[in-house]
Design a protein around this motif. Structure first.
Motif, PDB file in Angstrom:
ATOM      1  N   GLU A 137       0.803  -1.215   0.000  1.00 56.63           N
ATOM      2  CA  GLU A 137       0.000   0.000   0.000  1.00 56.63           C
ATOM      3  C   GLU A 137       0.843   1.275   0.000  1.00 56.63           C
ATOM      4  N   ASN A 138       2.129   1.149   0.266  1.00 58.19           N
ATOM      5  CA  ASN A 138       3.009   2.318   0.197  1.00 58.19           C
ATOM      6  C   ASN A 138       3.432   2.613  -1.240  1.00 58.19           C
ATOM      7  N   LYS A 139       3.119   1.709  -2.180  1.00 57.97           N
ATOM      8  CA  LYS A 139       3.465   1.923  -3.585  1.00 57.97           C
ATOM      9  C   LYS A 139       2.317   2.621  -4.306  1.00 57.97           C
ATOM     10  N   LYS A 140       2.642   3.550  -5.159  1.00 53.64           N
ATOM     11  CA  LYS A 140       1.621   4.302  -5.878  1.00 53.64           C
ATOM     12  C   LYS A 140       0.974   3.461  -6.972  1.00 53.64           C
ATOM     13  N   PHE A 141       1.795   2.603  -7.605  1.00 50.63           N
ATOM     14  CA  PHE A 141       1.294   1.780  -8.694  1.00 50.63           C
ATOM     15  C   PHE A 141       1.485   0.308  -8.341  1.00 50.63           C
ATOM     16  N   PHE A 142       1.192  -0.583  -9.267  1.00 52.54           N
ATOM     17  CA  PHE A 142       1.244  -2.007  -8.974  1.00 52.54           C
ATOM     18  C   PHE A 142       2.697  -2.475  -8.882  1.00 52.54           C
ATOM     19  N   THR A 143       3.116  -2.817  -7.679  1.00 47.90           N
ATOM     20  CA  THR A 143       4.471  -3.304  -7.335  1.00 47.90           C
ATOM     21  C   THR A 143       5.549  -2.233  -7.471  1.00 47.90           C
ATOM     22  N   ASN A 144       5.193  -1.004  -7.784  1.00 48.46           N
ATOM     23  CA  ASN A 144       6.233  -0.011  -8.065  1.00 48.46           C
ATOM     24  C   ASN A 144       5.749   1.399  -7.710  1.00 48.46           C
ATOM     25  N   ASP A 145       6.706   2.289  -7.491  1.00 45.87           N
ATOM     26  CA  ASP A 145       6.358   3.688  -7.247  1.00 45.87           C
ATOM     27  C   ASP A 145       6.097   4.451  -8.534  1.00 45.87           C
ATOM     28  N   SER A 146       6.531   3.890  -9.650  1.00 50.30           N
ATOM     29  CA  SER A 146       6.330   4.559 -10.930  1.00 50.30           C
ATOM     30  C   SER A 146       5.483   3.676 -11.855  1.00 50.30           C
ATOM     31  N   PHE A 147       4.883   4.310 -12.828  1.00 49.76           N
ATOM     32  CA  PHE A 147       4.020   3.638 -13.799  1.00 49.76           C
ATOM     33  C   PHE A 147       4.850   2.693 -14.664  1.00 49.76           C
ATOM     34  N   THR A 148       4.353   1.459 -14.851  1.00 46.75           N
ATOM     35  CA  THR A 148       5.090   0.456 -15.629  1.00 46.75           C
ATOM     36  C   THR A 148       4.170  -0.234 -16.634  1.00 46.75           C
ATOM     37  N   LEU A 149       4.737  -1.163 -17.388  1.00 42.98           N
ATOM     38  CA  LEU A 149       3.955  -1.961 -18.335  1.00 42.98           C
ATOM     39  C   LEU A 149       2.879  -2.779 -17.628  1.00 42.98           C
ATOM     40  N   ILE A 166     -18.175  -8.605 -14.580  1.00 40.67           N
ATOM     41  CA  ILE A 166     -17.368  -9.188 -13.505  1.00 40.67           C
ATOM     42  C   ILE A 166     -17.553  -8.331 -12.262  1.00 40.67           C
ATOM     43  N   GLU A 167     -18.126  -8.917 -11.237  1.00 44.20           N
ATOM     44  CA  GLU A 167     -18.371  -8.199  -9.992  1.00 44.20           C
ATOM     45  C   GLU A 167     -17.319  -8.592  -8.964  1.00 44.20           C
ATOM     46  N   MET A 168     -16.649  -7.594  -8.418  1.00 43.01           N
ATOM     47  CA  MET A 168     -15.615  -7.837  -7.430  1.00 43.01           C
ATOM     48  C   MET A 168     -16.220  -7.765  -6.022  1.00 43.01           C
ATOM     49  N   PRO A 169     -15.588  -8.454  -5.045  1.00 40.05           N
ATOM     50  CA  PRO A 169     -16.109  -8.416  -3.672  1.00 40.05           C
ATOM     51  C   PRO A 169     -15.979  -7.031  -3.056  1.00 40.05           C
ATOM     52  N   ARG A 170     -16.694  -6.812  -1.963  1.00 37.60           N
ATOM     53  CA  ARG A 170     -16.670  -5.505  -1.292  1.00 37.60           C
ATOM     54  C   ARG A 170     -15.283  -5.138  -0.779  1.00 37.60           C
ATOM     55  N   SER A 171     -14.451  -6.143  -0.585  1.00 38.69           N
ATOM     56  CA  SER A 171     -13.101  -5.907  -0.054  1.00 38.69           C
ATOM     57  C   SER A 171     -12.129  -5.401  -1.122  1.00 38.69           C
ATOM     58  N   SER A 172     -12.653  -5.034  -2.291  1.00 39.38           N
ATOM     59  CA  SER A 172     -11.784  -4.648  -3.415  1.00 39.38           C
ATOM     60  C   SER A 172     -11.440  -3.163  -3.429  1.00 39.38           C
ATOM     61  N   GLY A 173     -11.635  -2.474  -2.294  1.00 40.60           N
ATOM     62  CA  GLY A 173     -11.319  -1.051  -2.223  1.00 40.60           C
ATOM     63  C   GLY A 173      -9.939  -0.694  -2.741  1.00 40.60           C
ATOM     64  N   PRO A 174      -8.882  -1.423  -2.338  1.00 38.08           N
ATOM     65  CA  PRO A 174      -7.538  -1.079  -2.827  1.00 38.08           C
ATOM     66  C   PRO A 174      -7.409  -1.182  -4.345  1.00 38.08           C
ATOM     67  N   LEU A 175      -8.148  -2.113  -4.944  1.00 42.49           N
ATOM     68  CA  LEU A 175      -8.101  -2.270  -6.400  1.00 42.49           C
ATOM     69  C   LEU A 175      -8.696  -1.048  -7.091  1.00 42.49           C
ATOM     70  N   TRP A 176      -9.824  -0.553  -6.569  1.00 43.27           N
ATOM     71  CA  TRP A 176     -10.468   0.599  -7.198  1.00 43.27           C
ATOM     72  C   TRP A 176      -9.696   1.884  -6.913  1.00 43.27           C
ATOM     73  N   LYS A 177      -9.085   1.986  -5.758  1.00 40.06           N
ATOM     74  CA  LYS A 177      -8.235   3.148  -5.478  1.00 40.06           C
ATOM     75  C   LYS A 177      -7.071   3.195  -6.467  1.00 40.06           C
ATOM     76  N   TYR A 178      -6.457   2.045  -6.685  1.00 41.76           N
ATOM     77  CA  TYR A 178      -5.362   1.928  -7.654  1.00 41.76           C
ATOM     78  C   TYR A 178      -5.862   2.276  -9.059  1.00 41.76           C
ATOM     79  N   ALA A 179      -7.031   1.727  -9.426  1.00 39.66           N
ATOM     80  CA  ALA A 179      -7.570   1.977 -10.762  1.00 39.66           C
ATOM     81  C   ALA A 179      -7.799   3.467 -10.987  1.00 39.66           C
ATOM     82  N   ARG A 180      -8.358   4.142 -10.007  1.00 38.22           N
ATOM     83  CA  ARG A 180      -8.601   5.583 -10.153  1.00 38.22           C
ATOM     84  C   ARG A 180      -7.304   6.352 -10.349  1.00 38.22           C
ATOM     85  N   GLU A 181      -6.256   5.914  -9.674  1.00 32.63           N
ATOM     86  CA  GLU A 181      -4.947   6.553  -9.825  1.00 32.63           C
ATOM     87  C   GLU A 181      -4.458   6.432 -11.267  1.00 32.63           C
ATOM     88  N   VAL A 182      -4.608   5.247 -11.840  1.00 34.40           N
ATOM     89  CA  VAL A 182      -4.162   5.039 -13.224  1.00 34.40           C
ATOM     90  C   VAL A 182      -5.071   5.783 -14.198  1.00 34.40           C
TER      91      VAL A 182
END
Length: 202
Positions: A137-149, A166-182
Motif C-alpha cells: 500500500e506504500n506503492k503508488k502503482f502495482f508493485t512499483n512507485d512509478s508507472f510500468t507496463l 465481472i463483480e468484485m467483492p466488497r473488499s476490493s477497495g484497494p483495487l479501485w483506489k489503484y484503478a482511479r490513480e491510473v
C-alpha cells in the motif's frame, strides 16, 4: 511509426497507453474504417490487431510491441532497471496475459459454461492483485512507485470490468483506489477512444 488498432480491443488499448506515456508521434489507423483494413493487410495478412509498423519492421504481439517501445524510447522507463525487478515484472506480465487477456475469447463465447469459467478466472486473479496491492500500500502503482507496463496492462481490463459483467467483492477497495490513480493519468485519458469511454459506462 504506425499502429493499426481496434477502437475497443483491450490489447490495442494497452499498446496505446504505452505510446501515450512515451509521448510518441505514432499514427493511429482504426480498423473500423474500411481504408485502414485494406492498409493493414499489406503489413499483416492475418488482419489482427494490434499491428505495429516502425522502420520497416512489423510487430503483432502486444507485449513485444510494448517492450520494443520501452527500449526505443527509454524515458520514462516502463520496466524496472534492475534484473531482479525486471524478472519479477515479467512474471506478473505473463500472469496478466494468461489469466486476464487469455480468458477474453472464452469470456465472449456463446457457451455459458465457458464464459462463466473465464469470468471466474479473471475475478480470482484480480482478487490476488488486490491482495498484492494491500501488501504494497506504500506503492503508488502495482508493485512499483512509478508507472510500468504492468499498469498499462491491468488498466484496460479494469476499465472494462462492468461491460464484462465481472463483480468484485466488497473488499476490493484497494483495487479501485489503484484503478482511479491510473485512470487519472494523462496517458490513460489520451489512450481512450470514444467507444472505450462508453464501455466504462455500459
Amino acid at each position: 511509426m504506425q499502429l493499426f488498432s481496434s477502437p475497443q480491443c483491450p490489447q490495442c488499448h494497452r499498446v496505446r497507453m504505452v505510446l501515450a506515456e512515451k509521448e510518441t508521434q505514432a499514427r493511429y489507423a482504426y480498423t473500423n474504417e474500411p481504408q485502414h483494413r485494406e492498409d493493414l493487410a499489406t503489413f499483416n495478412p492475418e488482419g489482427t490487431t494490434p499491428t505495429f509498423n516502425d522502420r520497416g519492421m512489423t510487430l503483432t504481439e502486444p507485449r513485444i510491441i510494448m517492450e520494443y517501445l520501452d527500449d526505443r524510447f527509454p524515458h520514462p522507463p516502463l520496466m524496472p532497471v534492475d534484473p531482479v525487478g525486471k524478472a519479477k515484472a515479467r512474471v506478473w506480465l505473463l500472469e496478466i496475459e494468461r489469466r486476464l487477456y487469455g480468458q477474453l475469447d472464452d469470456l465472449h463465447s456463446p457457451g455459458a459454461k465457458k464464459s462463466a469459467t473465464a469470468r471466474e478466472t479473471m475475478r480470482n486473479f484480480l482478487i490476488q492483485v488486490t491482495a498484492e496491492l494491500k501488501q504494497r500500500e506504500n506503492k503508488k502503482f502495482f508493485t512499483n512507485d512509478s508507472f510500468t507496463l504492468l499498469d498499462a496492462s491491468l488498466a484496460p481490463i479494469l476499465w472494462r470490468l462492468k461491460s464484462y459483467k465481472i463483480e468484485m467483492p466488497r473488499s476490493s477497495g484497494p483495487l479501485w483506489k489503484y484503478a482511479r490513480e491510473v485512470y487519472s493519468r494523462p496517458c490513460f485519458q489520451r489512450s481512450l477512444t470514444e467507444v472505450e469511454r462508453d464501455l466504462h459506462l455500459s
